[in-house]
Scaffold this motif. Sequence first.
Motif, short mmCIF file in Angstrom:
data_model
loop_
_atom_site.label_atom_id
_atom_site.label_comp_id
_atom_site.label_asym_id
_atom_site.label_seq_id
_atom_site.Cartn_x
_atom_site.Cartn_y
_atom_site.Cartn_z
N GLU A 140 30.52 42.88 45.98
CA GLU A 140 31.90 43.25 45.66
C GLU A 140 32.39 42.59 44.37
OE1 GLU A 140 36.33 42.99 47.73
OE2 GLU A 140 34.53 42.74 48.95
N THR A 141 32.03 41.33 44.15
CA THR A 141 32.49 40.63 42.94
C THR A 141 31.98 41.33 41.69
OG1 THR A 141 32.48 38.51 44.11
CG2 THR A 141 32.49 38.43 41.70
N ALA A 142 30.71 41.72 41.72
CA ALA A 142 30.13 42.40 40.58
C ALA A 142 30.80 43.75 40.35
CB ALA A 142 28.62 42.59 40.79
N SER A 143 31.17 44.43 41.45
CA SER A 143 31.83 45.74 41.29
C SER A 143 33.22 45.58 40.68
CB SER A 143 31.94 46.44 42.64
OG SER A 143 32.85 45.78 43.50
N VAL A 144 33.93 44.49 41.02
CA VAL A 144 35.24 44.23 40.41
C VAL A 144 35.08 43.99 38.91
CG1 VAL A 144 37.18 42.61 40.30
CG2 VAL A 144 36.26 43.32 42.52
N ILE A 145 34.05 43.22 38.53
CA ILE A 145 33.77 42.98 37.10
C ILE A 145 33.45 44.29 36.40
CG2 ILE A 145 32.19 41.87 35.48
CD1 ILE A 145 31.89 39.59 37.52
N ALA A 146 32.67 45.16 37.08
CA ALA A 146 32.32 46.45 36.51
C ALA A 146 33.56 47.33 36.31
CB ALA A 146 31.31 47.17 37.40
N ILE A 147 34.45 47.32 37.31
CA ILE A 147 35.70 48.10 37.19
C ILE A 147 36.53 47.59 36.02
CG2 ILE A 147 37.91 48.60 38.30
CD1 ILE A 147 36.38 48.56 41.00
N LEU A 148 36.62 46.26 35.89
CA LEU A 148 37.38 45.66 34.79
C LEU A 148 36.76 46.03 33.45
CD1 LEU A 148 39.69 43.76 33.96
CD2 LEU A 148 38.09 41.85 34.15
N PHE A 149 35.42 45.99 33.38
CA PHE A 149 34.73 46.34 32.14
C PHE A 149 35.03 47.77 31.72
CE2 PHE A 149 31.05 48.45 30.18
CZ PHE A 149 30.92 47.71 29.02
N TRP A 150 34.91 48.70 32.66
CA TRP A 150 35.13 50.11 32.30
C TRP A 150 36.59 50.42 32.02
CZ3 TRP A 150 31.37 52.67 30.48
CH2 TRP A 150 30.05 52.44 30.91
#
Length: 428
Positions: A140-150
């Motif tokens: 989940e943490t990585a997905s939050v970072i991915a959402i923030l990146f995009w």
Amino acid sequence: MTLCDQCVDHSEDGIRCFICGEELESLGAGHDITPFWRRLDKAFKYPMNRETMLLIVIASVVSSFGALIGGISGFVLGLIVTAATTKFSFMCLQHTADGKLECPEAKESLSGGLKIVLHFIAIFIFISLMIYGVSQSLGETASVIAILFWTISLPAIFVSYARNESIIDAINPIEIIKLVSALGGSYFLLLLFLSIMAASVGTLNHILSDFYFFSTVLQSIVSYYYLVVIFHLMGYLIFQKQKKLGFVSRFDDDDALFSRPESQRESAKLNVLAKAGKFDELEATFRDLVKSNPDDLFLSQKMMDFFEAAKKYDRVDSYFPGYLDLIEKNNRAGQAVILYQKLTHKNPDYQLATAETRFRLANLCLAASKPALAVKLINGIHRDHPDFTDMVAAYETMLAALKEIPGRGMQAEKCEQLLEKLRGKFAS
């Protein structure tokens, strides 16, 4: 050494230095233009033309009506409006990135927009799948970072797609990072403006929530207006950072530099030589140009101003008779008077070399209501040039000038006495 467009020689065989003649590398107009955040007032005026505002209003009314009726008809209306406004926004980005600072024609947005919409649907599907894949594999943490990146990368995605019209390039994280890195802090400032615009639309929705249709139309107008502005700003940012992004572009009106008349080209060369301190070359260039353009008053004036500034009084004397001919021919006597004022201000003892030139200029000074200058020019001419044939007429001019100067009665009487002697001398 870096030179602006005005200070280089745009010739058929390339862009060359006026001084050394070597070919130069163009940095493009983006090298020294005003940063986009300093021209926000102009950016917000960008959509302010009848055709663009009409497109925004019609799109807002139609999309709001489509949302109101719903169903297939509402969906179709919304899709048509989305296609047209998306196409127009990307046109604004591309036109600005190419150096065109006027809105494109709105009618051009009526075709081809559906393709862009479908491409972006595909782009957002790919991004969603990538985020889902990150969530499943890295947590989940990585997905939050991915959402923030995009989310942060959204303007970069628009820019990348507008430049290449490629879905693959638009969603390539490496290309996006390269683009954001090239744009630097300006990119994040653009994000800030985008956030402020989005927040203002949300505030408007909260204020007008009780007036559904009116609120929807007004929000749409503001949203589409902001959409055009933000895409224009993105295009301007690309134009500003063109060197880092590997291309060279110019404003539309810069094309005049490549087709400027020979007189403007030579004027630019003179300015460059002066700034570079190449005074011998500057003087030689002036002489050649004045010889080949004897009727060019502006050129002659620049040359005389150069001689005056450089204190080349012998050059002033040699060119002054021809300069006076040109001055009188163009009814611009005031320029010669001003030049003489400058000469005497720098060197109070300076006097023109020939009696004829002094007499001619004295008459111009008297006509220009500068009697003191006329007196200075004639005074002592009988000693400096005793054989001057127009001696009597010269002192008549001096007498007329003295009579116009308060408190010069005694000098006027002495001038009259001298004039009588001169009349007797030259009559015999």
